[in-house]
Design an enzyme around this catalytic site. Structure first.
Site, PDB file in Angstrom:
ATOM      1  N   ASP A   1       0.959  -1.041   0.108  1.00 33.35           N
ATOM      2  CA  ASP A   1      -0.034   0.095  -0.030  1.00 33.35           C
ATOM      3  C   ASP A   1       0.924   1.199   0.083  1.00 33.35           C
ATOM      4  OD1 ASP A   1      -2.419   1.427  -0.032  1.00 33.35           O
ATOM      5  OD2 ASP A   1      -2.815   1.043   2.106  1.00 33.35           O
TER       6      ASP A   1
ATOM      7  N   CYS B   1      -9.219  26.796  25.998  1.00 37.73           N
ATOM      8  CA  CYS B   1      -9.578  27.257  27.527  1.00 37.73           C
ATOM      9  C   CYS B   1      -8.774  28.517  27.631  1.00 37.73           C
ATOM     10  CB  CYS B   1      -9.027  26.101  28.362  1.00 37.73           C
ATOM     11  SG  CYS B   1      -8.792  26.754  30.087  1.00 37.73           S
TER      12      CYS B   1
ATOM     13  N   LYS C   1      -8.439  -8.264  -2.640  1.00 38.94           N
ATOM     14  CA  LYS C   1      -8.199  -7.114  -1.308  1.00 38.94           C
ATOM     15  C   LYS C   1      -8.365  -8.012  -0.191  1.00 38.94           C
ATOM     16  CE  LYS C   1      -7.903  -3.314  -2.170  1.00 38.94           C
ATOM     17  NZ  LYS C   1      -7.904  -1.982  -3.055  1.00 38.94           N
TER      18      LYS C   1
ATOM     19  N   CYS D   1     -14.053  25.074  30.478  1.00 41.55           N
ATOM     20  CA  CYS D   1     -13.047  24.336  30.389  1.00 41.55           C
ATOM     21  C   CYS D   1     -13.613  23.085  31.366  1.00 41.55           C
ATOM     22  CB  CYS D   1     -11.800  24.957  30.906  1.00 41.55           C
ATOM     23  SG  CYS D   1     -10.669  23.616  31.018  1.00 41.55           S
TER      24      CYS D   1
ATOM     25  N   CYS E   1      -4.683  26.926  33.831  1.00 45.15           N
ATOM     26  CA  CYS E   1      -5.403  25.619  33.756  1.00 45.15           C
ATOM     27  C   CYS E   1      -4.740  24.312  34.124  1.00 45.15           C
ATOM     28  CB  CYS E   1      -6.256  25.477  32.551  1.00 45.15           C
ATOM     29  SG  CYS E   1      -6.816  23.997  32.320  1.00 45.15           S
TER      30      CYS E   1
END
Ligand code: IVH
Length: 668
Positions: free
Chosen positions: A116, A424, A312, A406, A429
């Site tokens: 892939d 926030c 596949k 928050c 905090c």
């Protein structure tokens, strides 16, 4: 002279061989240090003898000057796609069609893992790589020779007895799971968005206009077909692959030749199991008719050959229930919704959380709490919700609303209209603080051993650390008072903190966690300013004058350094004995680039050389000398009695070096 040419040739041959043993055979004969020594020797000789330049040299894998755009090229044989099969019946049908068309009872097949990645074509003339291109629309692709040269498992020169005069060979470029993980870790450190999967990362790398950027991505290749060959007759596809292998190409070791269609189906089951343990991602198996005359006879439709089919694998998807949506708060205060799922096994891994990115994403997919959702896991990537299963909605599902406050500290949140992110507003905090402290102590920053997530969590919640500067006030008794902390562990941490105090300016800047300032940007600023004082007095315009720093970053820097609180914190850190080493200058990105791209201005009288000697020295190492100081100047070399150029350089924050440093920089 001829002796030098001979030596260069010898080194190139030896390095090609060791490169092949390492990247293609995975069986090195010499140590990395010995390889580096040979490479340095070759770089030095090539630098001293530019007339010996060769695009095939092993030194040329670091990338070349950037392109404006990609040229396009027509493929001499179209690069077709493959038909897909999704179950055993599709494969039996394919086999029936093949046998009917050929008018035979049984056909010998070859089965290969379907990688892939990205299809590429490489063209070799008389054994030398002359061009590489992407598949494009199948008829025309883009020329990506410089990028492909950087892939270590691509031979620049072929070896073996029989070298075809022309060879067009096709294969898949990809990034391994490990390479992908490392790449994304680095991107996150540099505040760049991570790639969604290895395929995207490989595609991005292959399509870089600057091949020096490609050289830094861990690209690999497996070759799977010959497009055109001159001078050699081949009978079967398996023989082609063996021939390619003998020329030095990397061929997938899981290819199985000379099998019936029944054995191919059995092998598909085996690979479906094995695929999760492979070092790279595969999305299926390709079954091909082996005999080349049969392939010719079967021919192709406009889209795909009739002699091959891709079987596949089932996608790694499952359905499960979305139990809740939690909101996490990151270092910069960003609120990220996270899906809490009823645990379900997807491709052998239990998944109970999935990322939801932001509330726009939730609206776009109309995801509601209580929904049945289809989730998907691609390799090592964080699982994501593909879609909601509408048909089973009961009406009791609840819409998600981004909180107004928050969830950790209760402060108001806000959303910048230009950004999809809600933040926030409280810089204190605890959630942000924890993340900031964790970042401050992390590997690329102060690198304090033992200061992991759990430790930081305790330090912040117990109030021992309310700014990252507080780390340096921690002592043994304070640490011993923490849960599960013995005398010895406490002492280890105290020692680790002490040790971390000698730090480079670049790491220090990175540690501060300034928005948009990742490791790269921090290094650029450190290179330019050399001291924290210079940075503290700089304005946005001074930052923006540096190449590579845009106005958003410059403003973020000014905002951070003009904030009184941040200035105090920096002062605290410095007062606690942190020693900022002048950042080691980085000259150019890759090996052997010397002073490429660096612009020097000379001022004053140098002690041991004349100005023109200094100029010659700089130019020999790839640098440039200009007369006047400007924002493009990389360094000012100052001798005795310097002129006004020195003052200007100081004002602009351009690094000033002396003669000795210049000599060191120019040394090969
Ligand atoms: S043969 C004409 N073999 O799959 C047939 N393709 O869906 C040419 N691929 O574009 C393809 N592994 O990028 C072939 N072992 C393999 C492959 C392979 C991956 C890719 C290739 C192609 C795509 C078609």
């Amino acid at each position: 002279m001829s002796k030098i040419i001979k030596k260069i040739e010898e080194l190139r041959t030896a390095l090609h061989l060791h490169n092949y043993r390492y990247y293609v055979l995975d069986d090195p004969e010499i140590s990395d240090a010995e390889y580096d020594r040979l490479m340095q020797e070759l770089i030095a000789l090539e630098k001293a003898h530019p007339e010996c330049y060769s695009p095939d040299s092993p030194t040329q894998r670091v990338g070349a000057a950037p392109l404006e755009k990609f040229e396009t090229v027509a493929h001499s044989v179209p690069m077709l796609s493959l038909d897909n099969g999704f179950n055993d019946e599709d494969i039996s049908e394919f086999d029936k069609r093949v046998r009917k068309n050929l008018g035979v009872m049984e056909v010998s097949y070859i089965a290969e893992p379907k990688l892939d990645g990205l299809a590429v074509e490489l063209v070799y003339e008389n054994g030398h790589l002359v061009m590489a291109s992407t598949r494009g629309d199948g008829m025309k692709g883009e020329v990506i020779t410089a990028n492909v040269r950087t892939i270590r498992s691509v031979p620049l020169i072929l070896h073996g007895e029989q070298i075809p005069s022309l060879l067009e060979v096709r294969g898949e470029v990809f990034i391994s799971r490990d390479g992908f993980r490392r790449l994304n870790e680095e991107r996150l450190k540099n505040e760049l968005p991570p790639f969604a999967n290895p395929r995207n990362a490989a595609a991005g790398a292959v399509r870089q206009l600057d091949s020096r950027a490609t050289a830094k991505r861990p690209l690999e290749i497996f070759l799977y077909a010959i497009g055109r060959i001159e001078g050699i007759q081949l009978i079967s596809h398996s023989e082609s692959l063996m021939f390619l292998k003998s020329l030095g190409f990397r061929i997938n070791p899981l290819i199985r030749a000379n099998i019936t269609i029944g054995q191919a189906i059995d092998y598909y089951r085996e690979l479906s199991e094995k695929r999760h343990n492979l070092p790279y991602e595969i999305d299926g198996m390709v079954i091909k008719v082996d005999n080349l005359a049969f392939q010719d006879q079967l021919g192709a439709t406009s889209r795909s050959p009739r002699w091959a089919i891709a079987y596949k694998f089932k996608a790694m998807q499952e359905t499960t229930r979305l139990l809740n949506i939690e909101v996490q708060v990151g270092r910069t205060g960003a609120l990220t919704p996270v899906a809490i799922l009823e645990p379900v096994s997807v491709g052998g891994v239990t998944v109970s959380r999935a990322t939801l990115h932001n509330d726009d994403e939730i609206r776009r997919k109309d995801i509601r709490i209580g929904d049945m959702v289809l989730i998907q896991r691609a390799g090592d990537v964080i699982p994501e919700i593909v879609k909601v299963i509408d048909a089973v909605r009961t009406g009791d599902e609840k819409e998600f609303v981004m909180p107004q406050n928050c969830p950790v500290c209760g402060a108001a949140v806000s959303r910048d209209p230009d950004e999809a992110v809600t933040r926030c507003s409280n810089p204190d905090c605890p959630a942000q603080l924890k993340e900031r402290v964790r970042h401050f102590a992390s590997k690329g920053a102060f690198d304090i051993e033992g200061m992991g997530e759990k430790m930081v969590e305790q330090l912040v919640s117990k109030g021992l650390v309310s700014s990252y500067a507080d780390i340096f006030t921690l002592d043994k008794p304070a640490l011993e008072a923490l849960d599960r902390m013995g005398t010895k562990s406490a002492l280890n941490i105290v020692n680790a903190i002490e040790k971390s105090k000698n730090i480079s300016l670049a790491r220090f800047l990175y540690a501060l966690g300034i928005r948009h300032v990742g490791e790269n940007i921090a290094q650029i600023i450190a290179d330019r300013f050399q001291t924290i004082d210079g940075i503290l007095s700089a304005k946005a315009a001074d930052f923006e004058a540096i190449g590579g720093i845009g106005s958003e970053i410059a403003q973020s820097l000014e905002r951070f350094f003009s904030d009184e609180k941040n200035r105090k914190t920096i002062q605290h850190i410095m007062d606690s004995g942190v020693n900022l080493a002048v950042s080691p200058l980085r000259f150019g990105e890759g090996q052997g680039e010397g002073l490429k791209g660096k612009i020097f201005v000379l001022t004053g009288t140098l002690e041991n050389m004349t100005r023109s000697q200094a100029k010659a020295l700089i130019e020999k190492s790839g640098g440039k000398v200009t007369e006047s100081v400007s924002k493009n100047t990389s360094f000012v070399v100052a001798g005795a009695s310097p002129g006004s150029k020195l003052d200007k350089a100081k004002k602009m924050g351009i690094p000033i070096i002396d003669e000795t440093t210049l000599k060191e920089m120019c040394e090969v």
